[in-house]
Design an enzyme around this catalytic site. Structure first.
Site, PDB file in Angstrom:
ATOM      1  N   GLY A   1     -44.489  12.422 -35.934  1.00  0.00           N
ATOM      2  CA  GLY A   1     -44.264  12.967 -34.593  1.00  0.00           C
ATOM      3  C   GLY A   1     -43.378  14.190 -34.672  1.00  0.00           C
ATOM      4  O   GLY A   1     -42.695  14.415 -35.670  1.00  0.00           O
TER       5      GLY A   1
ATOM      6  N   GLN B   1     -37.238  19.971 -31.315  1.00  0.00           N
ATOM      7  CA  GLN B   1     -36.871  20.058 -32.732  1.00  0.00           C
ATOM      8  C   GLN B   1     -37.192  21.419 -33.356  1.00  0.00           C
ATOM      9  O   GLN B   1     -36.697  21.752 -34.420  1.00  0.00           O
ATOM     10  CB  GLN B   1     -37.578  18.955 -33.519  1.00  0.00           C
ATOM     11  CG  GLN B   1     -37.106  17.552 -33.140  1.00  0.00           C
ATOM     12  CD  GLN B   1     -37.908  16.489 -33.849  1.00  0.00           C
ATOM     13  OE1 GLN B   1     -39.001  16.136 -33.423  1.00  0.00           O
ATOM     14  NE2 GLN B   1     -37.389  15.997 -34.957  1.00  0.00           N
TER      15      GLN B   1
ATOM     16  N   CYS C   1     -36.062  10.516 -38.901  1.00  0.00           N
ATOM     17  CA  CYS C   1     -36.152  11.670 -38.007  1.00  0.00           C
ATOM     18  C   CYS C   1     -36.160  12.935 -38.852  1.00  0.00           C
ATOM     19  O   CYS C   1     -35.317  13.087 -39.743  1.00  0.00           O
ATOM     20  CB  CYS C   1     -34.962  11.677 -37.041  1.00  0.00           C
ATOM     21  SG  CYS C   1     -35.001  13.068 -35.892  1.00  0.00           S
ATOM     22  N   LEU C   2     -37.076  13.827 -38.564  1.00  0.00           N
ATOM     23  CA  LEU C   2     -37.163  15.065 -39.341  1.00  0.00           C
ATOM     24  C   LEU C   2     -35.931  15.940 -39.114  1.00  0.00           C
ATOM     25  O   LEU C   2     -35.644  16.817 -39.926  1.00  0.00           O
ATOM     26  CB  LEU C   2     -38.443  15.828 -38.974  1.00  0.00           C
ATOM     27  CG  LEU C   2     -39.748  15.044 -39.258  1.00  0.00           C
ATOM     28  CD1 LEU C   2     -40.954  15.845 -38.787  1.00  0.00           C
ATOM     29  CD2 LEU C   2     -39.874  14.716 -40.746  1.00  0.00           C
TER      30      LEU C   2
ATOM     31  N   HIS D   1     -39.114   7.676 -29.282  1.00  0.00           N
ATOM     32  CA  HIS D   1     -38.247   8.519 -30.126  1.00  0.00           C
ATOM     33  C   HIS D   1     -38.420   9.993 -29.732  1.00  0.00           C
ATOM     34  O   HIS D   1     -37.436  10.719 -29.570  1.00  0.00           O
ATOM     35  CB  HIS D   1     -38.633   8.281 -31.591  1.00  0.00           C
ATOM     36  CG  HIS D   1     -37.916   9.119 -32.599  1.00  0.00           C
ATOM     37  ND1 HIS D   1     -37.020   8.610 -33.512  1.00  0.00           N
ATOM     38  CD2 HIS D   1     -37.977  10.455 -32.859  1.00  0.00           C
ATOM     39  CE1 HIS D   1     -36.543   9.593 -34.268  1.00  0.00           C
ATOM     40  NE2 HIS D   1     -37.120  10.724 -33.896  1.00  0.00           N
ATOM     41  N   GLU D   2     -39.675  10.411 -29.568  1.00  0.00           N
ATOM     42  CA  GLU D   2     -39.930  11.829 -29.240  1.00  0.00           C
ATOM     43  C   GLU D   2     -39.480  12.148 -27.811  1.00  0.00           C
ATOM     44  O   GLU D   2     -38.970  13.249 -27.546  1.00  0.00           O
ATOM     45  CB  GLU D   2     -41.422  12.171 -29.418  1.00  0.00           C
ATOM     46  CG  GLU D   2     -41.992  11.896 -30.801  1.00  0.00           C
ATOM     47  CD  GLU D   2     -41.207  12.503 -31.947  1.00  0.00           C
ATOM     48  OE1 GLU D   2     -40.480  13.489 -31.727  1.00  0.00           O
ATOM     49  OE2 GLU D   2     -41.299  11.985 -33.065  1.00  0.00           O
TER      50      GLU D   2
ATOM     51  N   HIS E   1     -35.936  12.987 -27.819  1.00  0.00           N
ATOM     52  CA  HIS E   1     -35.671  14.388 -28.204  1.00  0.00           C
ATOM     53  C   HIS E   1     -35.773  15.303 -26.973  1.00  0.00           C
ATOM     54  O   HIS E   1     -34.942  16.193 -26.792  1.00  0.00           O
ATOM     55  CB  HIS E   1     -36.663  14.861 -29.263  1.00  0.00           C
ATOM     56  CG  HIS E   1     -36.317  14.456 -30.669  1.00  0.00           C
ATOM     57  ND1 HIS E   1     -35.110  14.772 -31.253  1.00  0.00           N
ATOM     58  CD2 HIS E   1     -37.024  13.773 -31.613  1.00  0.00           C
ATOM     59  CE1 HIS E   1     -35.088  14.298 -32.501  1.00  0.00           C
ATOM     60  NE2 HIS E   1     -36.225  13.687 -32.743  1.00  0.00           N
TER      61      HIS E   1
HETATM   62  O1  K1U Z   1     -39.238  13.035 -34.362  1.00  0.00           O
HETATM   63  C1  K1U Z   1     -39.207  13.072 -35.574  1.00  0.00           C
HETATM   64  O2  K1U Z   1     -38.218  13.475 -36.150  1.00  0.00           O
HETATM   65  C2  K1U Z   1     -40.382  12.602 -36.384  1.00  0.00           C
HETATM   66  C3  K1U Z   1     -40.208  11.178 -36.903  1.00  0.00           C
HETATM   67  C4  K1U Z   1     -40.897  10.239 -35.935  1.00  0.00           C
HETATM   68  C5  K1U Z   1     -40.543   8.795 -36.073  1.00  0.00           C
HETATM   69  C6  K1U Z   1     -40.584   8.125 -37.266  1.00  0.00           C
HETATM   70  C7  K1U Z   1     -40.275   6.778 -37.355  1.00  0.00           C
HETATM   71  C8  K1U Z   1     -39.947   6.114 -36.212  1.00  0.00           C
HETATM   72  C9  K1U Z   1     -39.894   6.786 -35.022  1.00  0.00           C
HETATM   73  C10 K1U Z   1     -40.204   8.120 -34.951  1.00  0.00           C
HETATM   74  C11 K1U Z   1     -40.821  11.113 -38.279  1.00  0.00           C
HETATM   75  O3  K1U Z   1     -41.972  11.325 -38.432  1.00  0.00           O
HETATM   76  S1  K1U Z   1     -39.785  10.708 -39.605  1.00  0.00           S
HETATM   77  C12 K1U Z   1     -40.918  10.610 -40.989  1.00  0.00           C
HETATM   78  C13 K1U Z   1     -41.690   9.350 -41.032  1.00  0.00           C
HETATM   79  O4  K1U Z   1     -41.334   8.393 -40.378  1.00  0.00           O
HETATM   80  C14 K1U Z   1     -42.919   9.246 -41.857  1.00  0.00           C
HETATM   81  C15 K1U Z   1     -43.339  10.250 -42.662  1.00  0.00           C
HETATM   82  C16 K1U Z   1     -44.495  10.114 -43.412  1.00  0.00           C
HETATM   83  C17 K1U Z   1     -45.235   8.989 -43.360  1.00  0.00           C
HETATM   84  C18 K1U Z   1     -44.830   7.963 -42.544  1.00  0.00           C
HETATM   85  C19 K1U Z   1     -43.670   8.083 -41.783  1.00  0.00           C
HETATM   86 ZN    ZN Z   2     -36.738  12.705 -34.486  1.00  0.00          ZN
END
Ligand code: K1U
Ligand code: ZN
Length: 167
Positions: A46, A51, A91-92, A133-134, A137
């Site tokens: 996401g 972000q 979270c990225l 989560h998004e 943000h």
């Molecule tokens: O909003 C963001 O920072 C993105 C975030 C979204 C998220 C992940 C986990 C739970 C809730 C929301 C991410 O994508 S973090 C990376 C991640 O979870 C992932 C990356 C590659 C494959 C699978 C998961």
């Molecule tokens: Zn995030």
């Protein structure tokens, strides 16, 4: 298409509250495509416009295994919520940090698609976690806000150490 820079916690711009979108023009379509490219490259499931320092109510997501189910969510509102689930979130904008967060288990969201058409999304499990989560943000909230002050301090120290090592 272009890769966008992702803001990192504790950047104050992550605290900006996003505004609703009223124009569904070509520039918006380019921004959406760039956000998908940035999210898939990260990699993530996401990405909220906040972000990438764009303070409009825009989210891109893809929680599918094969990364073939892109979803665009604009001006979202949660109209139903039920139950509780705990998920270890990442979270990225807070790279390398993972923590358990409690969220609604099932939600119904009313929003617009990339062309401004109304859509209603019923979500459970990871999709429900990701939407909440998004949406946080877009409201200027980051998942570490749910942690205790002590845990948040540990997260900050970890990030500081990693940044010193990277410099
Ligand atoms: O909003 C963001 O920072 C993105 C975030 C979204 C998220 C992940 C986990 C739970 C809730 C929301 C991410 O994508 S973090 C990376 C991640 O979870 C992932 C990356 C590659 C494959 C699978 C998961
Ligand atoms: Zn995030």
């Amino acid at each position: 298409m272009a890769l966008l820079t992702i803001l990192e916690f504790p950047d104050e711009r992550l605290r900006t509250v996003a505004k609703p979108i009223a124009e569904f023009d070509a520039a918006l379509q380019t921004r959406i495509d760039d956000m998908f490219e940035t999210m898939y490259a990260a990699p993530g499931i996401g990405l909220a416009a906040t972000q990438v320092d764009d303070h409009r109510q825009l989210i891109v997501m893809d929680v599918s295994e094969n990364k073939d189910q892109p979803l665009v969510v604009i001006n979202p509102k949660i109209v139903e919520r039920e139950g509780v689930q705990t998920y270890q979130e990442g979270c990225l904008s807070v790279p390398g940090i993972f923590a358990d967060v409690d969220r609604a288990d099932h939600i119904v969201v009313e929003c617009l698609d990339r062309h401004g058409q109304p859509q209603r999304i019923a979500a459970s499990g990871l999709l429900a976690v990701c939407i909440q989560h998004e949406m946080d943000h877009l409201a200027g909230k980051v998942f570490v806000d749910y942690l205790s002050p002590l845990k948040r301090q540990m997260v900050q120290r970890k990030l500081d150490k990693r940044r010193r090592q990277a410099a």
